[in-house]
Design an enzyme around this catalytic site. Structure first.
Site, PDB file in Angstrom:
ATOM      1  N   LYS A 154       0.811  -1.196   0.098  1.00 41.52           N
ATOM      2  CA  LYS A 154      -0.127  -0.002  -0.148  1.00 41.52           C
ATOM      3  C   LYS A 154       0.973   1.223   0.096  1.00 41.52           C
ATOM      4  O   LYS A 154       1.711   1.229   0.921  1.00 41.52           O
ATOM      5  CB  LYS A 154      -0.811   0.137   1.242  1.00 41.52           C
TER       6      LYS A 154
ATOM      7  N   ASP B 145      -2.696  10.162   3.630  1.00 43.04           N
ATOM      8  CA  ASP B 145      -4.070   9.777   3.773  1.00 43.04           C
ATOM      9  C   ASP B 145      -4.785  10.705   4.492  1.00 43.04           C
ATOM     10  O   ASP B 145      -4.770  10.700   5.844  1.00 43.04           O
ATOM     11  CB  ASP B 145      -4.097   8.199   4.570  1.00 43.04           C
TER      12      ASP B 145
ATOM     13  N   LYS C  83     -10.255  12.377   8.347  1.00 42.05           N
ATOM     14  CA  LYS C  83      -9.673  12.490   9.693  1.00 42.05           C
ATOM     15  C   LYS C  83      -9.552  13.462  10.671  1.00 42.05           C
ATOM     16  O   LYS C  83      -9.187  14.455  10.233  1.00 42.05           O
ATOM     17  CB  LYS C  83      -8.278  11.615   9.492  1.00 42.05           C
TER      18      LYS C  83
ATOM     19  N   ASP D 233       1.634   6.602   5.510  1.00 44.11           N
ATOM     20  CA  ASP D 233       0.756   5.374   4.769  1.00 44.11           C
ATOM     21  C   ASP D 233       1.086   4.778   3.523  1.00 44.11           C
ATOM     22  O   ASP D 233       0.459   3.812   3.011  1.00 44.11           O
ATOM     23  CB  ASP D 233      -0.729   5.957   4.600  1.00 44.11           C
TER      24      ASP D 233
ATOM     25  N   ASP E 208     -12.147   6.742   3.820  1.00 44.16           N
ATOM     26  CA  ASP E 208     -10.938   6.291   4.862  1.00 44.16           C
ATOM     27  C   ASP E 208     -10.455   5.055   4.858  1.00 44.16           C
ATOM     28  O   ASP E 208      -9.420   4.692   5.086  1.00 44.16           O
ATOM     29  CB  ASP E 208     -11.233   6.915   5.969  1.00 44.16           C
TER      30      ASP E 208
ATOM     31  N   GLU F 210      -9.415   3.360   2.268  1.00 43.78           N
ATOM     32  CA  GLU F 210      -8.795   3.735   0.766  1.00 43.78           C
ATOM     33  C   GLU F 210      -7.816   2.508   0.363  1.00 43.78           C
ATOM     34  O   GLU F 210      -7.541   2.194  -0.638  1.00 43.78           O
ATOM     35  CB  GLU F 210      -8.254   4.704   0.688  1.00 43.78           C
TER      36      GLU F 210
ATOM     37  N   ARG G 127      -7.380  -0.592   1.184  1.00 41.62           N
ATOM     38  CA  ARG G 127      -8.085  -1.853   0.490  1.00 41.62           C
ATOM     39  C   ARG G 127      -8.447  -1.854  -0.775  1.00 41.62           C
ATOM     40  O   ARG G 127      -8.467  -2.677  -1.646  1.00 41.62           O
ATOM     41  CB  ARG G 127      -9.024  -2.480   1.498  1.00 41.62           C
TER      42      ARG G 127
HETATM   43  N1  BES Z   1      -4.478   4.540   7.035  1.00 43.38           N
HETATM   44  C1  BES Z   1      -5.187   4.210   7.764  1.00 43.38           C
HETATM   45  C2  BES Z   1      -5.021   3.099   8.866  1.00 43.38           C
HETATM   46  C3  BES Z   1      -3.738   3.393   9.872  1.00 43.38           C
HETATM   47  C4  BES Z   1      -4.224   4.179  11.203  1.00 43.38           C
HETATM   48  C5  BES Z   1      -2.517   3.400   9.481  1.00 43.38           C
HETATM   49  C6  BES Z   1      -3.506   4.218  12.131  1.00 43.38           C
HETATM   50  C7  BES Z   1      -1.804   3.532  10.662  1.00 43.38           C
HETATM   51  C8  BES Z   1      -2.086   4.164  11.761  1.00 43.38           C
HETATM   52  C9  BES Z   1      -6.410   3.594   7.013  1.00 43.38           C
HETATM   53  O1  BES Z   1      -6.630   4.061   5.698  1.00 43.38           O
HETATM   54  C10 BES Z   1      -7.878   3.799   7.674  1.00 43.38           C
HETATM   55  O2  BES Z   1      -7.832   5.025   7.884  1.00 43.38           O
HETATM   56  N2  BES Z   1      -8.420   2.831   7.923  1.00 43.38           N
HETATM   57  C11 BES Z   1      -9.597   2.995   8.482  1.00 43.38           C
HETATM   58  C12 BES Z   1     -10.611   1.933   8.273  1.00 43.38           C
HETATM   59  C13 BES Z   1     -11.868   2.299   8.512  1.00 43.38           C
HETATM   60  C14 BES Z   1     -12.636   3.417   8.002  1.00 43.38           C
HETATM   61  C15 BES Z   1     -12.796   1.125   8.192  1.00 43.38           C
HETATM   62  C16 BES Z   1      -9.603   2.711  10.170  1.00 43.38           C
HETATM   63  O3  BES Z   1      -8.826   2.019  10.602  1.00 43.38           O
HETATM   64  O4  BES Z   1     -10.048   3.477  11.100  1.00 43.38           O
HETATM   65 ZN    ZN Z   2      -4.739   4.595   4.693  1.00 43.41          ZN
HETATM   66 ZN    ZN Z   3      -7.542   5.646   5.507  1.00 42.84          ZN
END
Ligand code: BES
Ligand code: ZN
Ligand code: ZN
Length: 487
Positions: free
Chosen positions: A253, A258, A265, A276, A335, A337, A339
């Protein structure tokens, strides 16, 4: 910092600081030689229990000209029967940091039972422990303390090879750390692409670049959906090293920033999101090592590069897109994204290259940080044999992984309402977020043994650890390299 190996006896080696690594309740003849020259100082320290050799215990002795080394740093390795190579990485890193704090420019390191693997571990600990990201410092730059030379003092055969391997791997880990630490407007998808081109050129690797137009033609609408809100163009970059028949594909990824997209966020959650792209940076760092170590394997390294921004063309919650493999995806949360870019990357890699295994790495879910903290990566997949291989490599490199289940019940949780699947379940606050993310990815690998590493907690850490400094760790470069070397 240069790492050398020198076959002099430790008591005749001239340096500013000489580390002597000692096991608990043991003293070897080389240390006794030094002790004699210091008129019994070491034996006295041990007798009076000022230093016992417990793991990470240290004691500094100034030699006042009695020895070629200006200072001796006794460092404990703990009990011999509890020893593992990671202890050496830690001890080597502590040595370098001690030398830095004493303003020493040169240092030596002695351990009585050196071998190839130990030499590799010492080299890795020293070079990773010495890492600092100073690119943007302008004030007091000259005050930044640096060790110029680190010499392993030993005449044991095979150690040179360990030092060489350790150097190649650490250089790549630190390269990955530089990419991850880079500010997000400096390392955009386009700049990342330039880095991939550089690595391909240096390592004589094949490179394939799929740009926005090509993605449109191929129908990579999940990937494109993520980049729609950004003014930066996305790229899927694939490097290829062909050293044998068996083919392993890595996918990373590479979200260079992000913001969350329209599901923006909150402040505290956005600050570290330059990291990210950690998965893609680890894939690139691994390809860099592979090009140098030349294993007998065919390795594919795919990097999914994009920004996730809330610009005026951004994808909206509720939108439905058709992926490269034909499945329709409801985008409930912009968010989630990672996947999306990975889904098209995985199915494209599987169809185009027909690999024997696919492993993806992604800073995918905050839920993984909740579950495992910054200590271990989440490991999931469709093939227990592949998972076992990853666990074995992880034992050697001490990059911890922890397996989570991918039972069918979890796959139910991402079923779509108007499309085939959702990128995030609506009741996500209650859900097993790390597992549902992996269950989503599983839809895009049809027949190949596949494993997924969620590195959200391990790629970028808030506090300094021995050889993993604060911020970018380069997590996974050593693990993937080991996995490929042992395949
Ligand atoms: N890049 C984030 C995940 C992340 C969080 C990486 C903290 C490193 C530290 C990812 O894209 C994300 O935002 N995931 C969401 C998914 C949710 C919306 C289903 C999450 O984990 O809240
Ligand atoms: Zn992300
Ligand atoms: Zn995200």
């Amino acid at each position: 910092m240069k790492v050398h190996i020198n076959s002099k006896k430790p008591h005749t080696f001239s340096t500013e600081l000489l580390t002597i690594a000692v096991y608990e309740k043991e003293i070897n003849k080389e240390t006794l030689n030094i002790d004699k020259m210091l008129h019994g100082t070491i034996t006295k320290i041990i007798k009076t229990k000022k230093f016992k050799g417990e793991f990470c215990e240290s004691y500094i002795i100034t030699t006042h000209g009695k020895l070629m080394a200006e200072s001796i740093l006794l460092l404990g390795l703990g009990k011999r029967k509890e020893f593992d190579n990671d202890k050496l990485r830690k001890i080597a890193a502590i040595s370098v940091k001690t030398a830095k704090s004493k303003n020493s420019k040169t240092m030596g390191f002695f351990i009585s039972d050196l071998d190839e693997n130990k030499a590799q571990a010492i080299t890795e600990g020293a070079l990773l422990g010495n890492y600092q990201f100073t690119k943007f410092k302008t004030i007091d730059k000259e005050k930044i303390k640096k060790v110029d030379s680190f010499t392993i003092v030993s005449s044991k055969s095979g150690a040179e090879k360990g030092v060489e391997t350790g150097k190649i791997i650490s250089e790549s880990v630190n390269y990955t750390r530089n990419l991850v630490n880079m500010p997000p407007s400096r390392l955009t998808p386009k700049e990342f692409l330039k880095e991939a081109k550089k690595i391909a050129h240096e390592g004589k690797l094949k490179i394939k670049i799929i740009d926005k137009n090509e993605m449109k033609k191929l129908g990579m609408n999940c990937f494109l959906a993520v980049s729609r809100g950004s003014s930066e163009e996305p790229y899927l970059v694939i490097l290829e090293y062909n050293g044998g028949k068996k083919k392993v594909a890595l996918a990373g990824k590479g979200i260079t920033f992000d913001s969350g997209g329209l599901n923006l966020k909150p402040t505290g959650y956005m600050i570290d999101m330059k990291s990210d792209m950690g998965g893609a940076a680890t894939v690139l760092g691994t390809m860099k090592t592979i090009a140098k170590l030349k294993p007998k394997l065919h390795v594919i390294g795919a990097m999914a590069l994009s920004e996730n921004m809330p610009g005026q063309s951004a994808i909206k919650p509720g939108d439905v897109v058709k992926s490269y493999n034909g499945k329709t995806v409801e985008i409930n949360n912009t968010d989630a994204e990672g996947r999306l870019v990975l889904s098209d990357t995985l199915s494209y890699t599987e169809r185009q290259y027909n690999p024997d295994a696919i492993i993806d790495l992604a800073t995918l879910t905050g839920a993984c940080v909740v579950a495992l903290g910054n200590i271990a990566a989440g490991l999931m997949g469709s093939d227990e044999k592949l998972i076992k291989k990853i666990k074995s490599a992880s034992k050697i490199t001490s990059e911890k992984v922890w397996q989570l289940p991918l039972w069918v019940e979890y796959k139910e949780l991402i079923k779509g309402t108007i499309g085939d699947i959702v990128n995030a379940s609506r009741s996500r606050s209650m859900g097993p977020g790390t597992i549902t993310a992996a269950a989503f990815l599983n839809n895009f690998v049809e027949k190949t043994p596949w494993a997924h590493l969620d590195i959200a907690g391990t790629a970028f850490i808030p506090e300094e650890r021995e050889y993993e400094g604060k911020d970018a760790t380069g997590w996974g470069v050593r693990l993937l390299t080991q996995l490929i070397l042992d395949w």
